[in-house]
Design an enzyme around this catalytic site. Sequence first.
Site, PDB file in Angstrom:
ATOM      1  N   GLY A  46       0.818  -1.220   0.000  1.00 52.73           N
ATOM      2  CA  GLY A  46       0.000   0.000   0.000  1.00 52.73           C
ATOM      3  C   GLY A  46       0.845   1.260   0.000  1.00 52.73           C
ATOM      4  O   GLY A  46       0.545   2.236  -0.706  1.00 52.73           O
ATOM      5  N   CYS A  47       1.910   1.261   0.773  1.00 51.85           N
ATOM      6  CA  CYS A  47       2.779   2.433   0.857  1.00 51.85           C
ATOM      7  C   CYS A  47       3.510   2.668  -0.462  1.00 51.85           C
ATOM      8  O   CYS A  47       3.735   3.812  -0.857  1.00 51.85           O
ATOM      9  CB  CYS A  47       3.771   2.276   2.006  1.00 51.85           C
ATOM     10  SG  CYS A  47       2.948   2.192   3.620  1.00 51.85           S
TER      11      CYS A  47
END
Length: 157
Positions: A46-47
């Site tokens: 996600g990051c």
Amino acid sequence: MTFPKIGNLAPAFTLKNQAGLDVALKNYKGKKNIVLYFYPKASTPGCTVQACGIRDMQGEFDALDTVVLGVSPDAPVKLQKFIDKYDLSFDLLADEDHALAEKYGVWGLKKFMGREFMGILRTSFIIDKEGRLRHILNKVNTKTHDQEVLSILRDGI
């Protein structure tokens, strides 16, 4: 934990970036708007999606006189690896003791796969050129984060 109040001066900070250099909020006063985004951990799926979205829109952030600063509890060396691996074009800041995350109200209880732990609550803050907090995004979608922030900046902060 509570967020700082919109309209107030953003909580001051000086943190080390990926190169071990100090980056301070006051360095941008009168010069640039700031997107200060907190993310849990470098190089996680996600990051990575979130950071690459920002990277791909760097020209638009530049055109809107805005600098993006990512903040996580990672050490500078890990941040540099993240930047190198994904060719990121903006500074990442190391908040290893999560003191800044606490100041901004984004260090809190998280749940993942049935366990609870303390960590970064993915949140973004838009700060104007005078250092005032203008907008908070606390329901961040990693895939659309860059577009949401750009939309707010285009509408005027």
